[in-house]
Structure formats: structure tokens, C-alpha cells
Scaffold this motif. Sequence first.
Motif, PDB file in Angstrom:
ATOM      1  N   PRO A 186      24.629 -24.578  18.251  1.00 50.24           N
ATOM      2  CA  PRO A 186      25.175 -23.336  17.696  1.00 50.24           C
ATOM      3  C   PRO A 186      26.091 -22.617  18.678  1.00 50.24           C
ATOM      4  CG  PRO A 186      22.966 -22.945  18.511  1.00 50.24           C
ATOM      5  CD  PRO A 186      23.232 -24.408  18.708  1.00 50.24           C
ATOM      6  N   GLY A 187      26.765 -21.577  18.127  1.00 47.35           N
ATOM      7  CA  GLY A 187      27.411 -20.595  18.983  1.00 47.35           C
ATOM      8  C   GLY A 187      28.907 -20.667  19.146  1.00 47.35           C
ATOM      9  N   SER A 188      29.512 -21.854  19.183  1.00 39.05           N
ATOM     10  CA  SER A 188      30.941 -21.958  19.476  1.00 39.05           C
ATOM     11  C   SER A 188      31.492 -23.260  18.932  1.00 39.05           C
ATOM     12  CB  SER A 188      31.171 -21.898  20.993  1.00 39.05           C
ATOM     13  OG  SER A 188      32.497 -22.252  21.328  1.00 39.05           O
ATOM     14  N   THR A 189      32.762 -23.238  18.535  1.00 35.89           N
ATOM     15  CA  THR A 189      33.403 -24.471  18.062  1.00 35.89           C
ATOM     16  C   THR A 189      33.473 -25.523  19.160  1.00 35.89           C
ATOM     17  OG1 THR A 189      35.570 -23.470  18.562  1.00 35.89           O
ATOM     18  CG2 THR A 189      34.790 -23.316  16.287  1.00 35.89           C
ATOM     19  N   ASP A 190      33.315 -25.116  20.416  1.00 36.38           N
ATOM     20  CA  ASP A 190      33.254 -26.106  21.497  1.00 36.38           C
ATOM     21  C   ASP A 190      32.075 -27.045  21.316  1.00 36.38           C
ATOM     22  OD1 ASP A 190      35.462 -24.908  22.668  1.00 36.38           O
ATOM     23  OD2 ASP A 190      34.280 -23.679  24.044  1.00 36.38           O
ATOM     24  N   ASN A 191      31.083 -26.595  20.532  1.00 42.65           N
ATOM     25  CA  ASN A 191      29.876 -27.397  20.311  1.00 42.65           C
ATOM     26  C   ASN A 191      29.915 -28.209  19.015  1.00 42.65           C
ATOM     27  OD1 ASN A 191      28.749 -26.233  22.639  1.00 42.65           O
ATOM     28  ND2 ASN A 191      27.950 -24.497  21.458  1.00 42.65           N
ATOM     29  N   ALA A 192      31.049 -28.168  18.307  1.00 40.24           N
ATOM     30  CA  ALA A 192      31.103 -28.762  16.970  1.00 40.24           C
ATOM     31  C   ALA A 192      30.788 -30.253  16.972  1.00 40.24           C
ATOM     32  CB  ALA A 192      32.471 -28.512  16.343  1.00 40.24           C
ATOM     33  N   TRP A 193      31.137 -30.957  18.037  1.00 46.67           N
ATOM     34  CA  TRP A 193      30.899 -32.406  18.074  1.00 46.67           C
ATOM     35  C   TRP A 193      29.677 -32.775  18.905  1.00 46.67           C
ATOM     36  CZ3 TRP A 193      33.150 -35.248  14.567  1.00 46.67           C
ATOM     37  CH2 TRP A 193      34.363 -34.803  14.012  1.00 46.67           C
ATOM     38  N   SER A 194      28.857 -31.777  19.215  1.00 46.30           N
ATOM     39  CA  SER A 194      27.616 -32.068  19.960  1.00 46.30           C
ATOM     40  C   SER A 194      26.523 -32.434  18.957  1.00 46.30           C
ATOM     41  CB  SER A 194      27.204 -30.859  20.801  1.00 46.30           C
ATOM     42  OG  SER A 194      26.994 -29.728  19.971  1.00 46.30           O
ATOM     43  N   LEU A 195      26.382 -33.682  18.679  1.00 49.62           N
ATOM     44  CA  LEU A 195      25.471 -34.172  17.641  1.00 49.62           C
ATOM     45  C   LEU A 195      24.019 -33.901  17.996  1.00 49.62           C
ATOM     46  CD1 LEU A 195      24.935 -35.831  15.044  1.00 49.62           C
ATOM     47  CD2 LEU A 195      24.968 -37.885  16.488  1.00 49.62           C
ATOM     48  N   TRP A 196      23.320 -33.172  17.109  1.00 48.90           N
ATOM     49  CA  TRP A 196      21.877 -32.954  17.244  1.00 48.90           C
ATOM     50  C   TRP A 196      21.105 -33.794  16.225  1.00 48.90           C
ATOM     51  CZ3 TRP A 196      20.206 -27.177  18.322  1.00 48.90           C
ATOM     52  CH2 TRP A 196      20.656 -26.817  19.604  1.00 48.90           C
ATOM     53  N   TRP A 197      21.662 -33.915  15.023  1.00 47.64           N
ATOM     54  CA  TRP A 197      20.991 -34.707  13.986  1.00 47.64           C
ATOM     55  C   TRP A 197      22.037 -35.116  12.954  1.00 47.64           C
ATOM     56  CZ3 TRP A 197      18.415 -32.418   9.126  1.00 47.64           C
ATOM     57  CH2 TRP A 197      17.854 -33.449   8.351  1.00 47.64           C
ATOM     58  N   ASN A 198      22.206 -36.408  12.794  1.00 43.99           N
ATOM     59  CA  ASN A 198      23.208 -36.912  11.860  1.00 43.99           C
ATOM     60  C   ASN A 198      22.602 -37.014  10.460  1.00 43.99           C
ATOM     61  OD1 ASN A 198      25.484 -37.956  10.715  1.00 43.99           O
ATOM     62  ND2 ASN A 198      25.277 -39.991  11.630  1.00 43.99           N
ATOM     63  N   ALA A 199      22.423 -35.869   9.833  1.00 43.31           N
ATOM     64  CA  ALA A 199      21.729 -35.817   8.544  1.00 43.31           C
ATOM     65  C   ALA A 199      22.467 -36.609   7.468  1.00 43.31           C
ATOM     66  CB  ALA A 199      21.567 -34.360   8.107  1.00 43.31           C
ATOM     67  N   GLY A 200      23.760 -36.352   7.310  1.00 40.42           N
ATOM     68  CA  GLY A 200      24.504 -36.999   6.232  1.00 40.42           C
ATOM     69  C   GLY A 200      24.643 -38.495   6.398  1.00 40.42           C
ATOM     70  N   GLY A 201      24.884 -38.933   7.637  1.00 37.35           N
ATOM     71  CA  GLY A 201      25.132 -40.350   7.871  1.00 37.35           C
ATOM     72  C   GLY A 201      23.880 -41.190   7.949  1.00 37.35           C
ATOM     73  N   THR A 202      22.704 -40.534   7.976  1.00 40.42           N
ATOM     74  CA  THR A 202      21.470 -41.312   8.058  1.00 40.42           C
ATOM     75  C   THR A 202      20.612 -41.063   6.821  1.00 40.42           C
ATOM     76  OG1 THR A 202      20.451 -39.543   9.403  1.00 40.42           O
ATOM     77  CG2 THR A 202      21.493 -41.361  10.579  1.00 40.42           C
ATOM     78  N   CYS A 203      19.602 -40.227   6.972  1.00 35.61           N
ATOM     79  CA  CYS A 203      18.582 -40.153   5.918  1.00 35.61           C
ATOM     80  C   CYS A 203      18.835 -39.126   4.826  1.00 35.61           C
ATOM     81  CB  CYS A 203      17.240 -39.819   6.552  1.00 35.61           C
ATOM     82  SG  CYS A 203      17.152 -38.131   7.229  1.00 35.61           S
ATOM     83  N   CYS A 204      19.572 -38.044   5.160  1.00 32.27           N
ATOM     84  CA  CYS A 204      19.454 -36.849   4.320  1.00 32.27           C
ATOM     85  C   CYS A 204      20.795 -36.219   4.000  1.00 32.27           C
ATOM     86  CB  CYS A 204      18.553 -35.823   4.997  1.00 32.27           C
ATOM     87  SG  CYS A 204      16.985 -36.506   5.585  1.00 32.27           S
ATOM     88  N   PRO A 205      21.611 -36.856   3.189  1.00 31.83           N
ATOM     89  CA  PRO A 205      22.901 -36.255   2.821  1.00 31.83           C
ATOM     90  C   PRO A 205      22.696 -35.011   1.957  1.00 31.83           C
ATOM     91  CG  PRO A 205      22.485 -38.189   1.488  1.00 31.83           C
ATOM     92  CD  PRO A 205      21.392 -38.145   2.522  1.00 31.83           C
TER      93      PRO A 205
END
Length: 265
Positions: free
Chosen positions: A152-171
Motif C-alpha cells: 500500500p501507500g504509493s504507486t512506487d509499490n504498484a509492482w511489488s507483488l504480495w499475492w497474485n490473486a487473478g493469475g492464480t486461484c482467485c480472479p
Amino acid sequence: MNINKIKNLCLVSIALMFAACESTIDEQYLSNTTDVDGVELIATQSTVGGNEITLQMATPGITGYWDYNLGQALTDKLTFIYPIPGKSTFTYTGTLGAEFFTKTIDVQIDQLDHELDQDWYDLVGDDTVAGKTWVFDGSGGDNGLWWFMSAPGSTDNAWSLWWNAGGTCCPPSDVNGKMRFDLDGAANFTHYNDDSSDPESGGFVLDVANQMLMVSGAPLLGHDAGNADGVYEIVTLEEDKMVLYLSNSETYGTGWTFVFVPEAM
């Protein structure tokens, strides 16, 4: 001189001293310099029916700001290029002196004869009235990065992957949906949950200066990420790709990143 006379003299002296030192308080009240009917709003266009507009509040002694639908301007006079053809209403909010007021003025735009900022064409297409449709840059289970939890917090963090929900289990529930932006008489936004669902219609604001996209009346594609106010930060906005970022999901307390591409025709 007896003691009583001395006491009386002292009391009179003290009273005179306080009277001399006591300040005089003048009560002043705010009053209106005019009424709402006396506030003159002027709208001019650099060409007949064109989309370069100057708005002016011409009454002396009035202060306030313009709401020109694309944002607000803390000034009495504003010149801007407007992206939406048709009749548009602009609002001035100010103070008459003792009370606040709002007043509107209408402008008819018949031609977009001044080019818009490139972000507008990237978002809605070169044919701004027909608009442009966007879809996710991926599908459920493809392991791609197109709808995922981020810091969270800044667009600088936009590509900091925490959980790939859409591409894995939970779109998201609208993974097979789409959304359209157009300027057909207004800044229109339409959300489609999927090909068989009825569209949900709303509006949008593109804040080019602050790189923000706001939708209202209908949810953004991927709204399961959680965003009550419909405000997203723009990470990338190009003709063939749009990346939006939610800085603080009220559902998850994290960031969330959305990657879209134009719908294939």
C-alpha cells in the motif's frame, strides 16, 4: 479630612482609573456586497462552438472557486480545453460577504477543435464519442500479473507483488467483463460484468495533472479488490495499456494493482 472622606476620594480615583483604561469594543458585522443575481459569470470560447473555454467571475468583491467538472480552480478566471462535446454546466462557489452561494453557467461545445491532452485519447480513443473498451490483460489461472495484491501507500509499490490473486486461484467476479469510457455528451463510464449481464452506467473524471482516474455510479473492472470511493492512481496510461493502482483497499488494508488492455476487435 476625616477617614471617610479619604476612603471616598480613593474609590472615586480608582473608578476614574478603570474608566480611562477600559477599551471601547466596536462590534462589526459581515454584510453582503451584492446578491446572487448580482454575481456576473461570463463564459467565452476562443472559436465559435469550440472547446477552448474561458470562465470568469466578473463581479468585484466576490471570492471563490470554479468547478469545471475536470477539477476545481481557486481563481476568478480560468482558461482550459474541455474534452466533452454538447452542453456543459460549470459552477462557481463563493462568498457574498456574509453568506456562501453557488451559481452556474452553461456552455455549448459543438467541436473539439483544440487537441486534448494525450491521456484523454489513450483512455477513450481517437473517436472520443464512440469511446474505448478495456479488458483485463489476462485470464484466471494464467499466472500473469494483471490483478494482484501489492504494497500500500504509493504507486512506487504498484509492482511489488504480495499475492497474485487473478493469475492464480482467485480472479475477480468480473474477470470476463469489460468497461468502456466515452465522451458522448458527458464523461460516460460503463461496466459489464460479463457478456450476458446488463451494463451498469456511470461517469468518470480523468485528472491529468494529478494522474488520477475516478469512476462513479458503476464499479471499475476488478472492484472485488475493494474501493468504496472509486478513486484510482494511474501508473501507466498508454494507447495499448493501462495500469491503475489502489493505494489502500478498505477490504484488505493493502494496495492493489490492475492491468488492462484494449478489447480486441
